[in-house]
Write an enzyme that holds these catalytic residues in place. Structure first.
Site, PDB file in Angstrom:
ATOM      1  N   PHE A 111      70.263  37.368  74.982  1.00 44.22           N
ATOM      2  CA  PHE A 111      70.705  38.208  73.853  1.00 44.22           C
ATOM      3  C   PHE A 111      72.055  38.858  74.115  1.00 44.22           C
ATOM      4  O   PHE A 111      72.731  39.294  73.176  1.00 44.22           O
ATOM      5  CB  PHE A 111      69.643  39.260  73.525  1.00 44.22           C
ATOM      6  CG  PHE A 111      69.621  40.476  74.425  1.00 44.22           C
ATOM      7  CD1 PHE A 111      68.994  40.443  75.659  1.00 44.22           C
ATOM      8  CD2 PHE A 111      70.199  41.662  74.022  1.00 44.22           C
ATOM      9  CE1 PHE A 111      68.957  41.559  76.483  1.00 44.22           C
ATOM     10  CE2 PHE A 111      70.165  42.795  74.822  1.00 44.22           C
ATOM     11  CZ  PHE A 111      69.550  42.738  76.071  1.00 44.22           C
ATOM     12  N   LYS A 112      72.473  38.896  75.370  1.00 43.80           N
ATOM     13  CA  LYS A 112      73.749  39.543  75.696  1.00 43.80           C
ATOM     14  C   LYS A 112      74.919  38.876  74.982  1.00 43.80           C
ATOM     15  O   LYS A 112      75.925  39.521  74.703  1.00 43.80           O
ATOM     16  CB  LYS A 112      74.018  39.457  77.191  1.00 43.80           C
ATOM     17  CG  LYS A 112      72.897  39.940  78.052  1.00 43.80           C
ATOM     18  CD  LYS A 112      72.720  41.419  77.981  1.00 43.80           C
ATOM     19  CE  LYS A 112      71.554  41.855  78.827  1.00 43.80           C
ATOM     20  NZ  LYS A 112      71.439  43.278  78.973  1.00 43.80           N
ATOM     21  N   ASP A 113      74.794  37.583  74.690  1.00 42.12           N
ATOM     22  CA  ASP A 113      75.894  36.873  74.030  1.00 42.12           C
ATOM     23  C   ASP A 113      76.211  37.471  72.652  1.00 42.12           C
ATOM     24  O   ASP A 113      77.351  37.411  72.205  1.00 42.12           O
ATOM     25  CB  ASP A 113      75.544  35.390  73.836  1.00 42.12           C
ATOM     26  CG  ASP A 113      75.482  34.619  75.156  1.00 42.12           C
ATOM     27  OD1 ASP A 113      76.290  34.909  76.052  1.00 42.12           O
ATOM     28  OD2 ASP A 113      74.612  33.738  75.271  1.00 42.12           O
ATOM     29  N   MET A 116      78.408  40.325  73.537  1.00 42.59           N
ATOM     30  CA  MET A 116      79.517  40.031  74.456  1.00 42.59           C
ATOM     31  C   MET A 116      80.562  39.112  73.830  1.00 42.59           C
ATOM     32  O   MET A 116      81.763  39.271  74.077  1.00 42.59           O
ATOM     33  CB  MET A 116      78.959  39.407  75.732  1.00 42.59           C
ATOM     34  CG  MET A 116      79.822  39.620  76.938  1.00 42.59           C
ATOM     35  SD  MET A 116      79.948  41.347  77.426  1.00 42.59           S
ATOM     36  CE  MET A 116      78.429  41.579  78.325  1.00 42.59           C
TER      37      MET A 116
END
Ligand code: PLP
Ligand SMILES: N[C@@H](CCOP(=O)(O)O)C(=O)O
Length: 467
Positions: A111-113, A116
């Site tokens: 989920f960081k994408d 980010m």
């Protein structure tokens, strides 16, 4: 739009400065001075929009006009153009009233994408306009690091240093950080755990001489821009299930409290959310805090959901600030106690407010494995161990008539051994990532020592000081 620090002793800043600062100069975290509110009509108008269109509507109030609408739209379009699902963050039904929100269709399968990809582009846009450069330091328990290295690889105006706990991330996670060929990104394996890495990053921010010398910036969820971008998928998921005319609850696998805090932000903006359920693994400090009112750090236990092996949960400070009626002195007292003794007591009134909005539970290793197995058997859905902790807690806490959205924060292929041990299926890495398993690794091992890490960064940073 102005932003204030949770500790009340840092300058009030606009969006771009807050994004470039990362952590406030008083050690606090920035939050908007006021929460923007959407009316039910405005929320209803999100129906039928694409993910990038909805992201523009939800994030625009926080940017406060510092980036033109045209530029903001094109940054958002480019960011989500890197996702490999047409819906960007699709919902999958796994039970009569249970939905999984898949947040892992970006380049590094976590989920960081979502935040980010946006952060790298918006930071570059602002730095280019200002003619500045930054040096980014980030801490990771496995996913933030890979996402940051991918998103910032080759960035002309940023050097990136990612600290990860040596030997405590999955092989796929490690290789996503250590096999980049770009010379502006650097992986550092710290002999310690994630809390040591995060402690070092915060100490660098609090060392103002170092901070100013290298133009330090951050990409962890201490950075407001990360939270802002993560708020979007709460809106898109709830709206696709009938919001604002129907309310939903969310269960969120939680470590640093950034993701679930983004859900709280969506609620403060007017999205009808019944319950926000914190799901932890055996590192259950947040579940214990909600139960007892006492935030007490313990030794970190390695688990099959390593990205959640966290004790010092940064964004809890943002919630504390809100729940304490924005009393910065109260937050400072709690954080001082945490620093001195490793614990603090949540003030009684704040605890009551937190309990009114949040519920919490934990999943043991055995329960997580069993949930992976049962979910596959009952609905044909293969969940990663982080997602499985939230599925377990969501099912335990289910209330008849409630629609539950469980955040799926990582692709199972990031944790193939744990998934295979749980259910016998080995999830395959997507073809575009297969190469990382045989590529040459490049990283430095350092002890958990502030001076040694700072010296290493100073020696390698191309950038130094904002021009
Ligand atoms: C896969 C995964 N799930 C859940 C979490 C926990 O999210 P947060 O730290 O925002 O609470 C993380 C790490 O942040 C993660 O990488
Ligand atoms: N689980 C995270 C820990 C850092 O969280 P962040 O959201 O504050 O960057 C990770 O995978 O690194």
């Amino acid at each position: 739009m102005q932003f204030v620090s949770t500790r009340g002793e840092a300058p009030v800043l606009g969006f771009s400065d807050v994004m470039l600062q990362g952590l406030a100069r008083d050690g606090g975290l920035y939050v908007p001075a006021e929460w923007p509110r959407f009316s039910p009509e405005e929320i209803r108008a999100l129906r039928g929009l694409s993910y990038p269109e909805a992201a523009f509507v939800v994030m625009r109030p926080f940017v406060g006009g510092e980036i033109s609408d045209e530029d903001l739209k094109s940054i958002i379009d480019e960011s989500y153009g890197t996702f490999r699902h047409t819906a960007t963050c699709p919902l999958v039904q796994t039970g009569p009233a249970e939905f999984v929100l898949e947040l892992f269709h970006g380049p590094t399968l976590a989920f960081k994408d979502v935040a980010m990809q946006f952060l790298a582009r918006v930071m570059d846009h602002v730095l280019e306009k200002r003619g500045e450069r930054v040096t980014i330091a980030g801490a990771t328990s496995g996913d933030t690091g890979g996402a940051a290295i991918e998103a910032f690889a080759g960035a002309k105006r940023a050097d990136v240093f990612i600290l990860f706990p040596h030997g405590r991330v999955s092989p796929v996670q490690q290789r996503q950080m250590t096999t980049s060929k770009a010379d502006n990104v650097h992986a550092i394996a710290i002999e310690g755990n994630f809390d040591d890495c995060q402690g070092l990053v915060k100490a660098m921010f609090n060392d103002h001489g170092f901070r100013d010398r290298i133009g330090l910036s951050g990409v962890n969820s201490i950075n407001w821009a990360r939270i802002m971008a993560q708020t979007v998928y709460y809106f898109t998921a709830a709206v696709s299930l009938g919001a604002p005319d129907r309310s939903v609850s969310f269960a969120v696998p939680t470590g640093n409290f950034g993701d679930i805090f983004a859900g709280y932000v969506a609620k403060r903006m007017g999205l009808p959310i019944d319950r926000l359920i914190i799901a932890t693994n055996s590192n259950d400090i947040l579940a214990r805090t909600l139960a007892t009112g006492s935030y007490e750090t313990r030794e970190v236990v390695p688990t099959m959901s390593p990205s959640m092996d966290i004790q010092v949960s940064s964004n809890f400070e943002r919630l504390l600030f809100e729940a304490a009626g924005r009393d910065a002195a109260e937050v400072r007292a709690c954080m001082e106690s945490l620093k001195q003794s490793g614990s603090f007591t949540v003030p009684a009134a704040a605890l009551e407010r937190i309990r009114a909005e949040f519920d919490a539970g934990r999943a043991s290793e055995e329960e997580t494995a069993q949930t992976i197995r049962e979910t596959l058997e009952n609905s044909g859905y293969l969940a990663d161990p982080h997602t499985a902790t939230a599925l377990k807690v969501a099912r335990e806490k289910a209330i008849p008539g409630e629609t539950m959205i469980v955040l799926s924060t990582a692709h199972p292929a990031k944790f193939p051994q744990a998934v295979k041990d749980a259910c016998g299926v080995t999830p395959a890495l997507p073809v575009w990532l297969e190469g990382i398993m045989s590529a040459q690794e490049r990283f430095t091992v350092l002890p958990s020592d502030l001076k040694m890490v700072e010296d290493h960064i100073i020696r390698r940073a191309r950038a130094v000081s904002r021009e």
